[in-house]
Design a protein around this motif. Structure first.
Motif, PDB file in Angstrom:
ATOM      1  N   ASN A 282      -5.568  11.671   4.351  1.00 15.90           N
ATOM      2  CA  ASN A 282      -4.387  10.854   4.083  1.00 15.90           C
ATOM      3  C   ASN A 282      -3.117  11.715   4.070  1.00 15.90           C
ATOM      4  N   LYS A 283      -1.998  11.050   4.114  1.00 10.18           N
ATOM      5  CA  LYS A 283      -0.671  11.673   4.110  1.00 10.18           C
ATOM      6  C   LYS A 283      -0.397  12.477   5.385  1.00 10.18           C
TER       7      LYS A 283
ATOM      8  N   ASP B 241       1.485  11.839   7.570  1.00  8.75           N
ATOM      9  CA  ASP B 241       2.923  11.837   7.896  1.00  8.75           C
ATOM     10  C   ASP B 241       3.574  13.156   7.520  1.00  8.75           C
TER      11      ASP B 241
ATOM     12  N   SER C  96      -2.017   7.310   6.858  1.00  7.04           N
ATOM     13  CA  SER C  96      -0.835   7.532   6.060  1.00  7.04           C
ATOM     14  C   SER C  96      -0.523   6.226   5.349  1.00  7.04           C
ATOM     15  N   ALA C  97      -0.766   6.254   4.062  1.00  4.89           N
ATOM     16  CA  ALA C  97      -0.468   5.054   3.291  1.00  4.89           C
ATOM     17  C   ALA C  97       1.043   4.850   3.247  1.00  4.89           C
ATOM     18  N   ALA C  98       1.783   5.897   3.497  1.00  6.80           N
ATOM     19  CA  ALA C  98       3.236   5.821   3.466  1.00  6.80           C
ATOM     20  C   ALA C  98       3.783   5.037   4.660  1.00  6.80           C
TER      21      ALA C  98
ATOM     22  N   SER D  85      -7.071  12.603  -8.206  1.00 10.14           N
ATOM     23  CA  SER D  85      -5.872  11.857  -8.535  1.00 10.14           C
ATOM     24  C   SER D  85      -4.728  12.327  -7.632  1.00 10.14           C
ATOM     25  N   GLY D  86      -4.002  11.392  -7.084  1.00  9.53           N
ATOM     26  CA  GLY D  86      -2.841  11.763  -6.283  1.00  9.53           C
ATOM     27  C   GLY D  86      -3.055  11.825  -4.778  1.00  9.53           C
ATOM     28  N   VAL D  87      -4.307  11.678  -4.332  1.00 11.00           N
ATOM     29  CA  VAL D  87      -4.539  11.784  -2.885  1.00 11.00           C
ATOM     30  C   VAL D  87      -4.164  10.498  -2.138  1.00 11.00           C
ATOM     31  N   GLY D  88      -3.977   9.411  -2.885  1.00 14.86           N
ATOM     32  CA  GLY D  88      -3.522   8.186  -2.235  1.00 14.86           C
ATOM     33  C   GLY D  88      -4.525   7.039  -2.224  1.00 14.86           C
ATOM     34  N   LYS D  89      -5.513   7.082  -3.111  1.00 19.76           N
ATOM     35  CA  LYS D  89      -6.541   6.036  -3.126  1.00 19.76           C
ATOM     36  C   LYS D  89      -5.934   4.659  -3.403  1.00 19.76           C
ATOM     37  N   SER D  90      -5.117   4.568  -4.463  1.00 20.22           N
ATOM     38  CA  SER D  90      -4.534   3.251  -4.784  1.00 20.22           C
ATOM     39  C   SER D  90      -3.684   2.733  -3.649  1.00 20.22           C
ATOM     40  N   SER D  91      -2.904   3.628  -3.075  1.00 19.36           N
ATOM     41  CA  SER D  91      -2.030   3.217  -1.971  1.00 19.36           C
ATOM     42  C   SER D  91      -2.850   2.661  -0.822  1.00 19.36           C
TER      43      SER D  91
ATOM     44  N   ARG E 104     -12.879   6.503 -10.301  1.00 20.02           N
ATOM     45  CA  ARG E 104     -11.640   7.288 -10.187  1.00 20.02           C
ATOM     46  C   ARG E 104     -11.792   8.689 -10.767  1.00 20.02           C
TER      47      ARG E 104
HETATM   48  P1  GDP Z   1      -4.372   7.977  -6.230  1.00 22.89           P
HETATM   49  O1  GDP Z   1      -4.180   8.685  -7.525  1.00 22.89           O
HETATM   50  O2  GDP Z   1      -5.398   8.659  -5.385  1.00 22.89           O
HETATM   51  O3  GDP Z   1      -4.642   6.517  -6.376  1.00 22.89           O
HETATM   52  O4  GDP Z   1      -3.001   8.149  -5.423  1.00 22.89           O
HETATM   53  P2  GDP Z   1      -1.773   7.141  -5.248  1.00 22.89           P
HETATM   54  O5  GDP Z   1      -2.106   6.047  -4.303  1.00 22.89           O
HETATM   55  O6  GDP Z   1      -1.292   6.748  -6.590  1.00 22.89           O
HETATM   56  O7  GDP Z   1      -0.706   8.077  -4.534  1.00 22.89           O
HETATM   57  C1  GDP Z   1      -0.202   9.248  -5.157  1.00 22.89           C
HETATM   58  C2  GDP Z   1       1.176   9.556  -4.603  1.00 22.89           C
HETATM   59  O8  GDP Z   1       1.098   9.904  -3.224  1.00 22.89           O
HETATM   60  C3  GDP Z   1       2.124   8.385  -4.694  1.00 22.89           C
HETATM   61  O9  GDP Z   1       3.403   8.897  -5.032  1.00 22.89           O
HETATM   62  C4  GDP Z   1       2.120   7.820  -3.301  1.00 22.89           C
HETATM   63  O10 GDP Z   1       3.337   7.175  -2.976  1.00 22.89           O
HETATM   64  C5  GDP Z   1       1.942   9.060  -2.457  1.00 22.89           C
HETATM   65  N1  GDP Z   1       1.263   8.765  -1.186  1.00 22.89           N
HETATM   66  C6  GDP Z   1       0.141   8.032  -1.034  1.00 22.89           C
HETATM   67  N2  GDP Z   1      -0.196   7.977   0.274  1.00 22.89           N
HETATM   68  C7  GDP Z   1       0.718   8.702   0.934  1.00 22.89           C
HETATM   69  C8  GDP Z   1       0.893   9.048   2.323  1.00 22.89           C
HETATM   70  O11 GDP Z   1       0.140   8.666   3.206  1.00 22.89           O
HETATM   71  N3  GDP Z   1       1.962   9.853   2.628  1.00 22.89           N
HETATM   72  C9  GDP Z   1       2.798  10.314   1.683  1.00 22.89           C
HETATM   73  N4  GDP Z   1       3.799  11.090   2.082  1.00 22.89           N
HETATM   74  N5  GDP Z   1       2.684  10.014   0.389  1.00 22.89           N
HETATM   75  C10 GDP Z   1       1.654   9.226   0.013  1.00 22.89           C
END
Ligand code: GDP
Ligand code: ZN
Length: 366
Positions: free
Chosen positions: A159-160, A162, A189-191, A215-221, A269
């Motif tokens: 992920n990410k 971008d 890219s969840a973004a 945490s932070g890798v983008g799972k929720s997104s 999680r």
């Molecule tokens: P989780 O803890 O795995 O559920 O992660 P989140 O979905 O909460 O995402 C953590 C942070 O990464 C947030 O600030 C998101 O906006 C950001 N984020 C998630 N996906 C992407 C992505 O594909 N690209 C970028 N640049 N940021 C992302």
């Protein structure tokens, strides 16, 4: 969405469970799927509705480990279904399990099993790793192992993307394929919503999925992306205009518009965060290396004199975001059940580990 007749296949029921039930001679018994778990009991769901279900007292007495209790994802055999309540008589054998070693004492299962089932009957785990600064192949490997150990198929989501160039992306894919052999790698890219179609293409009707990763890798997104365009929450599917009825219940199972099922509960999680001693530090290689220079082996890198991590922060060698992220992950690990003494031991052994690792490193260097 229209009130369409729900079938148990929509909830993930398939031939596997059918033949397990035949083997147990329980074909005639009513079954439902565990969709969430709380102090009050289990919330289970079948084609007709949802029930609060409890395990029988007999089952509690004969349970020898946590694995004997139902978990989210299980198909359970019910009796006494009435008035929104039911009794769980048995668990249909599991297709797969996501588990972790239970963190420590005081969990009521001393001397029994230290395995905690987080989710069951998951067909595919999406192991999510972000390609930002905290990218770690070792960490990815840890999550892949958790899934594969429990008989769950794995697909990796990078992920990410971008944030990196196409060349960097291709290099990472090659690296992952080299380490894990035959594995699907989905770039996303969840973004920017990039890769959403590719991800959807990996999701089949009536199959169950979970998203693993730090945490932070983008799972929720990513899950939110999948849920948009009409995704429904557990409580909403097939319920009879019970507006607001399930809103207060923690959602642990999601039904996607294309028929896929996602289990996303706190256990899922957290899995992988606390069960490997070096797990968190391993994800932050730079910080971990610095920690070896701290004056105290049990340094928490927050206020201690002689802390090499704080010094590096001060001088700008490590940046504030990364440091904050590291502390955040540590805090989360604490919250999820580690006692103070376990925590202390962990730091102590980590300190030792770092000393040894550093020696090895220096040796390599000469
Ligand atoms: P989780 O803890 O795995 O559920 O992660 P989140 O979905 O909460 O995402 C953590 C942070 O990464 C947030 O600030 C998101 O906006 C950001 N984020 C998630 N996906 C992407 C992505 O594909 N690209 C970028 N640049 N940021 C992302
Ligand atoms: Zn320190």
């Amino acid at each position: 969405m229209d009130e369409m007749a729900l079938k148990i296949e929509d909830l993930g029921y398939d031939d596997f469970f059918e033949s397990e039930r035949a083997r147990r001679g329980s074909e005639g018994v009513r079954v439902a799927r565990v969709i969430s778990q709380s102090r009050g009991g289990y919330k289970v769901k079948d084609a007709d509705g949802e029930y609060i279900a409890k395990v029988t007292g007999k089952r509690i007495h004969t349970a020898s480990s946590r694995e004997d209790y139902p978990a989210v994802g299980d198909w359970v055999e019910l009796s006494d279904v009435a008035g929104g309540q039911a009794v769980i008589q048995g668990i249909v054998p599991r297709k797969s399990v996501i588990k972790r070693k239970s963190v420590g004492k005081g969990n009521g299962y001393e001397g029994k099993s230290d395995v905690q089932i987080i989710a069951t009957n998951v067909d595919t785990a999406f192991v999510v790793e972000a390609v930002d600064r905290d990218y770690s192949l070792n960490r990815l490997e840890r999550y892949v192992a958790i899934a594969r150990d429990g008989g769950v198929r794995v697909a990796v989501i990078l992920n990410k993307i971008d944030l990196i160039s196409a060349e960097e992306r291709d290099a990472k894919i090659a690296e992952i394929e080299e380490r894990f052999g035959d594995i699907d790698v989905i770039t996303a890219s969840a973004a920017t919503n990039g890769g959403a179609d590719m991800l959807r293409g990996h999701i089949g009707k009536g199959k169950t999925y979970c998203f693993l990763g730090s945490s932070g890798v983008g799972k929720s997104s990513l899950i939110n992306r999948l849920l948009t365009a009409g995704g429904l929450r557990t409580g909403e599917i097939g319920s009879h205009s019970g507006r607001g009825k399930h809103v207060t219940t923690a959602r642990e199972m999601f039904f996607l518009p294309n028929g896929g099922i996602v289990i996303d509960n706190p256990g899922v999680r957290e899995v992988g965060m606390t069960d490997t001693d070096a797990g968190i530090e391993e994800s932050f290689d730079g910080i971990a290396t610095l920690a070896g220079d701290c004056r105290f082996t049990d340094c928490t890198h927050t206020q201690e004199p002689g802390c090499a991590v704080l010094a590096a922060l001060e001088s700008g060698t490590i940046d504030r975001d990364r440091y904050a992220n590291y502390l955040g992950l540590r805090k989360e690990a604490e919250r999820y059940g580690m006692t103070v003494s376990e925590q202390r031991n962990k730091h102590r052994s980590f300190g030792k580990f770092m000393k040894t690792a550093k020696k090895d490193l220096l040796r390599k260097g000469d």
